[in-house]
Design an enzyme around this catalytic site. Structure first.
Site, short mmCIF file in Angstrom:
data_model
loop_
_atom_site.label_atom_id
_atom_site.label_comp_id
_atom_site.label_asym_id
_atom_site.label_seq_id
_atom_site.Cartn_x
_atom_site.Cartn_y
_atom_site.Cartn_z
N HIS A 1 -7.78 9.39 -1.91
CA HIS A 1 -7.10 9.35 -0.61
C HIS A 1 -7.96 9.97 0.50
CE1 HIS A 1 -2.74 9.23 1.12
NE2 HIS A 1 -3.63 8.95 2.04
N LYS B 1 -2.84 5.94 -4.32
CA LYS B 1 -3.97 6.82 -4.00
C LYS B 1 -3.82 8.18 -4.68
CE LYS B 1 -3.82 4.60 0.51
NZ LYS B 1 -2.44 4.57 0.99
N TYR C 1 2.79 10.09 -0.05
CA TYR C 1 3.81 9.60 0.89
C TYR C 1 5.23 9.95 0.44
CZ TYR C 1 -0.09 6.74 2.63
OH TYR C 1 -1.29 6.31 3.12
N ASP D 1 0.85 -1.20 0.00
CA ASP D 1 0.00 0.00 0.00
C ASP D 1 0.88 1.24 0.00
OD1 ASP D 1 -2.87 1.16 0.69
OD2 ASP D 1 -1.39 2.27 1.87
P1 NDP Z 1 0.52 1.16 11.81
O1 NDP Z 1 -0.71 1.00 12.63
O2 NDP Z 1 0.85 0.20 10.75
O3 NDP Z 1 1.73 1.31 12.84
C1 NDP Z 1 3.03 1.54 12.44
C2 NDP Z 1 3.88 1.70 13.70
O4 NDP Z 1 3.92 0.46 14.40
C3 NDP Z 1 5.28 2.09 13.40
O5 NDP Z 1 5.70 2.97 14.42
C4 NDP Z 1 6.04 0.76 13.47
O6 NDP Z 1 7.37 1.01 13.90
C5 NDP Z 1 5.27 0.02 14.54
N1 NDP Z 1 5.25 -1.45 14.36
C6 NDP Z 1 5.08 -2.14 13.20
N2 NDP Z 1 5.04 -3.46 13.44
C7 NDP Z 1 5.20 -3.62 14.78
C8 NDP Z 1 5.22 -4.74 15.63
N3 NDP Z 1 5.07 -5.97 15.15
N4 NDP Z 1 5.41 -4.54 16.97
C9 NDP Z 1 5.55 -3.29 17.46
N5 NDP Z 1 5.49 -2.17 16.71
C10 NDP Z 1 5.32 -2.33 15.37
O7 NDP Z 1 0.49 2.67 11.24
P2 NDP Z 1 0.31 3.44 9.90
O8 NDP Z 1 -0.41 4.68 10.27
O9 NDP Z 1 1.57 3.51 9.16
O10 NDP Z 1 -0.74 2.57 9.04
C11 NDP Z 1 -0.37 1.54 8.19
C12 NDP Z 1 -0.49 1.93 6.72
O11 NDP Z 1 -1.83 2.27 6.39
C13 NDP Z 1 0.30 3.19 6.33
O12 NDP Z 1 1.68 2.94 6.29
C14 NDP Z 1 -0.36 3.51 5.02
O13 NDP Z 1 0.14 2.66 4.00
C15 NDP Z 1 -1.82 3.22 5.32
N6 NDP Z 1 -2.55 4.42 5.77
C16 NDP Z 1 -3.54 4.93 4.94
C17 NDP Z 1 -4.21 6.08 5.29
C18 NDP Z 1 -5.24 6.64 4.38
O14 NDP Z 1 -5.63 7.81 4.57
N7 NDP Z 1 -5.73 5.89 3.42
C19 NDP Z 1 -3.95 6.79 6.55
C20 NDP Z 1 -2.94 6.14 7.36
C21 NDP Z 1 -2.30 4.99 6.98
P3 NDP Z 1 8.64 0.54 13.00
O15 NDP Z 1 8.43 1.04 11.61
O16 NDP Z 1 9.77 1.19 13.72
O17 NDP Z 1 8.64 -0.96 13.10
C1 1BO Z 2 -1.92 12.52 5.27
C2 1BO Z 2 -1.90 11.13 4.71
C3 1BO Z 2 -2.39 10.14 5.69
C4 1BO Z 2 -1.81 8.78 5.44
O1 1BO Z 2 -2.47 8.14 4.38
#
Ligand code: NDP
Ligand code: 1BO
Length: 321
Positions: free
Chosen positions: A120, A87, A59, A54
């Protein structure tokens, strides 16, 4: 319901079927704020068995994500087995900008089609809009005109499925009133700290698959579900990690999900969720976590308390929460 298939190496992976008939893998790799997009994507695909990535133009990592996909393809992964989502960003949310934005995304990703292209956020931003927005930064959005352009991309085989993110039931109903091609996917924030049951039900009723974003509670100012006592208790009981419990919870709700990590061991951990289940009692216990609250409420991007058009996050979410 998730369906199970086997990889060529005999590993079980679950997928969901979309309205279009295409399959979406239950777990994908998120790339928002990824510090290591090329390595993470390549490792996820080649070493950890992911087939779903994704990303988004907003991004700023699409070129690196594309390089990671290309490396994985060189290492023997078949493009046809991958599910790549991107997106359309808010500044491109007018009909004449949809196709150029998609072509730019395909160029950055070095792909000739996307598996899924999502709106998005359902708000148009002026080029150069600030955070928080100034007066005039948030503009009207021609939903019907933009969707017709998205539908053309499907007809031209530039994208296989189209969908939306961050919609409310009100906006979804408006879209469904004119869509010739219904959205296959609605991507929304969902985790035990923000179940968003109403939106999940609305999507299910219309046959629209939901992808749960921020399944671990997101990062930085997010919600620390990894250390939530209930999540920790279930993880300890099942001898799984908190991250795995959160990913499995999302799948058992019927959603695909896209955890992000920069760390290879966590990337691996987050997809080892297919040979076991959270027992119903523990699943329900996870559904009782209190203080239900969005992490991504859109305030910084869209709310201008004095000049509008959205003066509060309640306005952003059509007062449905
Ligand atoms: P997540 O809920 O995936 O959390 C990510 C965090 O969790 C990071 O700090 C990561 O740290 C940590 N982490 C990952 N795996 C583990 C684990 N097994 N144990 C402990 N900590 C962990 O957050 P996101 O907000 O990034 O959401 C995921 C994805 O969803 C985004 O990357 C994006 O692709 C999508 N998204 C879409 C949105 C939209 O508007 N459509 C909005 C927000 C997100 P580290 O990297 O250091 O491991
Ligand atoms: C502002 C973008 C949020 C993550 O999709």
């Amino acid at each position: 319901m998730a369906q199970a298939t086997l990889t060529p190496h005999g590993e079980k992976v679950e997928t969901f079927r979309l309205l279009s008939g295409h399959l979406i893998p239950a777990v994908g790799l998120g790339t928002w704020k990824s510090e290591t997009p090329r390595e993470s994507v390549c490792n996820a695909l080649v070493q950890a068995g992911y087939r779903h990535v994704d990303t988004a133009a907003q991004y700023g990592v699409q070129k690196e994500v594309g390089a990671g996909i290309k490396e994985a393809i060189h290492a023997g992964i078949d493009r046809k087995t991958l599910f790549v989502t991107s997106k359309l960003w808010c500044t491109e949310l007018s009909p004449e900008r949809v196709r150029p934005a998609l072509l730019n995304t395909l160029g950055e990703l070095q792909l000739d089609y996307l598996d899924l292209y999502l709106i998005h956020w359902p708000f148009r931003l002026r080029d150069g809009a600030t955070r928080p927005p100034k007066a005039g930064d948030v503009l009207d959005f021609d939903m019907e005109g933009v969707w017709k352009e998205m539908e053309k991309l499907v007809k031209e085989n530039l994208v296989r499925d189209i969908g939306v993110c961050n919609f409310t039931m009100k906006k979804l109903n408006k879209l469904l009133s004119f869509a010739e091609i219904k959205p296959s996917v609605c991507q929304m924030e969902m985790h035990p700290g923000w179940r968003n049951d109403k939106m999940l039900e609305a999507c299910k009723k219309n046959g629209i698959h939901v992808t749960a974003y921020s399944p671990l509670g997101s990062q930085d100012q997010g919600r620390d579900l990894i250390h939530d006592p209930m999540v920790e208790r279930v993880a300890m009981k099942l001898n799984k990690s908190p991250g795995q419990v959160l990913v499995r919870w999302a799948i058992q709700r019927g959603t695909s999900t896209i955890p992000k990590s920069n760390h290879h061991e966590r990337i691996r951990e987050n997809i080892h969720v297919f040979e076991w289940e959270i027992p119903e009692r523990d699943f329900q216990a996870l559904c009782t976590i209190s203080d239900q609250k969005r992490v991504l409420d859109g305030e910084e991007l869209f709310v201008n308390k004095t000049d509008g058009p959205f003066r509060s996050t309640a306005d952003v979410w059509d007062h449905e929460d």
